[in-house]
Design a protein around this motif. Structure first.
Motif, PDB file in Angstrom:
ATOM      1  N   LYS A   9       0.833  -1.202   0.000  1.00  0.00           N
ATOM      2  CA  LYS A   9       0.000   0.000   0.000  1.00  0.00           C
ATOM      3  C   LYS A   9       0.864   1.248   0.000  1.00  0.00           C
ATOM      4  N   THR A  10       1.967   1.213   0.744  1.00  0.00           N
ATOM      5  CA  THR A  10       2.881   2.354   0.786  1.00  0.00           C
ATOM      6  C   THR A  10       3.462   2.589  -0.595  1.00  0.00           C
ATOM      7  N   MET A  11       3.883   1.527  -1.253  1.00  0.00           N
ATOM      8  CA  MET A  11       4.458   1.649  -2.595  1.00  0.00           C
ATOM      9  C   MET A  11       3.435   2.240  -3.565  1.00  0.00           C
ATOM     10  N   LEU A  12       2.200   1.826  -3.429  1.00  0.00           N
ATOM     11  CA  LEU A  12       1.145   2.315  -4.309  1.00  0.00           C
ATOM     12  C   LEU A  12       0.932   3.814  -4.111  1.00  0.00           C
ATOM     13  N   ILE A  14       3.061   5.991  -2.858  1.00  0.00           N
ATOM     14  CA  ILE A  14       4.259   6.709  -3.308  1.00  0.00           C
ATOM     15  C   ILE A  14       4.259   6.800  -4.832  1.00  0.00           C
ATOM     16  N   ARG A  15       3.908   5.708  -5.499  1.00  0.00           N
ATOM     17  CA  ARG A  15       3.835   5.719  -6.962  1.00  0.00           C
ATOM     18  C   ARG A  15       2.819   6.745  -7.447  1.00  0.00           C
ATOM     19  N   ASP A  16       1.653   6.782  -6.812  1.00  0.00           N
ATOM     20  CA  ASP A  16       0.624   7.753  -7.201  1.00  0.00           C
ATOM     21  C   ASP A  16       1.123   9.184  -7.033  1.00  0.00           C
ATOM     22  N   ALA A  17       1.798   9.448  -5.918  1.00  0.00           N
ATOM     23  CA  ALA A  17       2.334  10.789  -5.666  1.00  0.00           C
ATOM     24  C   ALA A  17       3.378  11.165  -6.712  1.00  0.00           C
ATOM     25  N   LEU A  18       4.272  10.236  -6.994  1.00  0.00           N
ATOM     26  CA  LEU A  18       5.322  10.516  -7.977  1.00  0.00           C
ATOM     27  C   LEU A  18       4.742  10.736  -9.369  1.00  0.00           C
ATOM     28  N   GLU A  19       3.732   9.970  -9.733  1.00  0.00           N
ATOM     29  CA  GLU A  19       3.107  10.152 -11.045  1.00  0.00           C
ATOM     30  C   GLU A  19       2.461  11.529 -11.174  1.00  0.00           C
ATOM     31  N   ALA A  20       1.927  12.062 -10.082  1.00  0.00           N
ATOM     32  CA  ALA A  20       1.269  13.368 -10.117  1.00  0.00           C
ATOM     33  C   ALA A  20       2.267  14.506 -10.340  1.00  0.00           C
TER      34      ALA A  20
END
Length: 112
Positions: A9-12, A14-20
């Motif tokens: 869940k943490t990775m998900l 973080i990935r969402d934040a980085l994509e934004a």
């Protein structure tokens, strides 16, 4: 503090934040807009090196992520102004920390 327990869940998240905010320009655009709302050309001047095409693309992406708002005013010709949203402002501390980390990193790798 992040733990290994919530890793997927943490990775998900973080990935969402980085994509934004991914890429070379988005955080710089947000930093410029955090100072005050700007018209397109003002923004292009404040983010040195960015092309109009790239700025347009990045603004659309930031707008779709609800980090930037595009305001069109009923004038002739129409006036368009970009501003940071409340959601975008929530990144101010992250941008500030990246700034300080970048300074420390530059000193570390350049010995300055």
């Amino acid at each position: 503090m992040l733990t290994a327990e919530g890793c997927p869940k943490t990775m998900l998240s973080i990935r969402d934040a980085l994509e934004a905010v991914e890429g070379r320009w988005k955080l710089l655009i947000l930093f410029a807009l955090a100072q005050s709302p700007k018209r397109f050309k003002q923004l292009a001047k404040e983010v040195p090196g960015i092309t109009d095409k790239t700025l347009s693309k990045e603004l659309k992406s930031l707008e779709s992520n609800k980090l930037v708002q595009r305001n069109v005013y009923d004038t002739f010709p129409p006036t368009v102004q970009y501003s940071i949203t409340a959601h975008g402002k929530s990144l101010e501390k992250v941008i500030e920390e990246l700034h300080y980390w970048g300074l420390a990193h530059r000193r570390e790798i350049m010995g300055k």
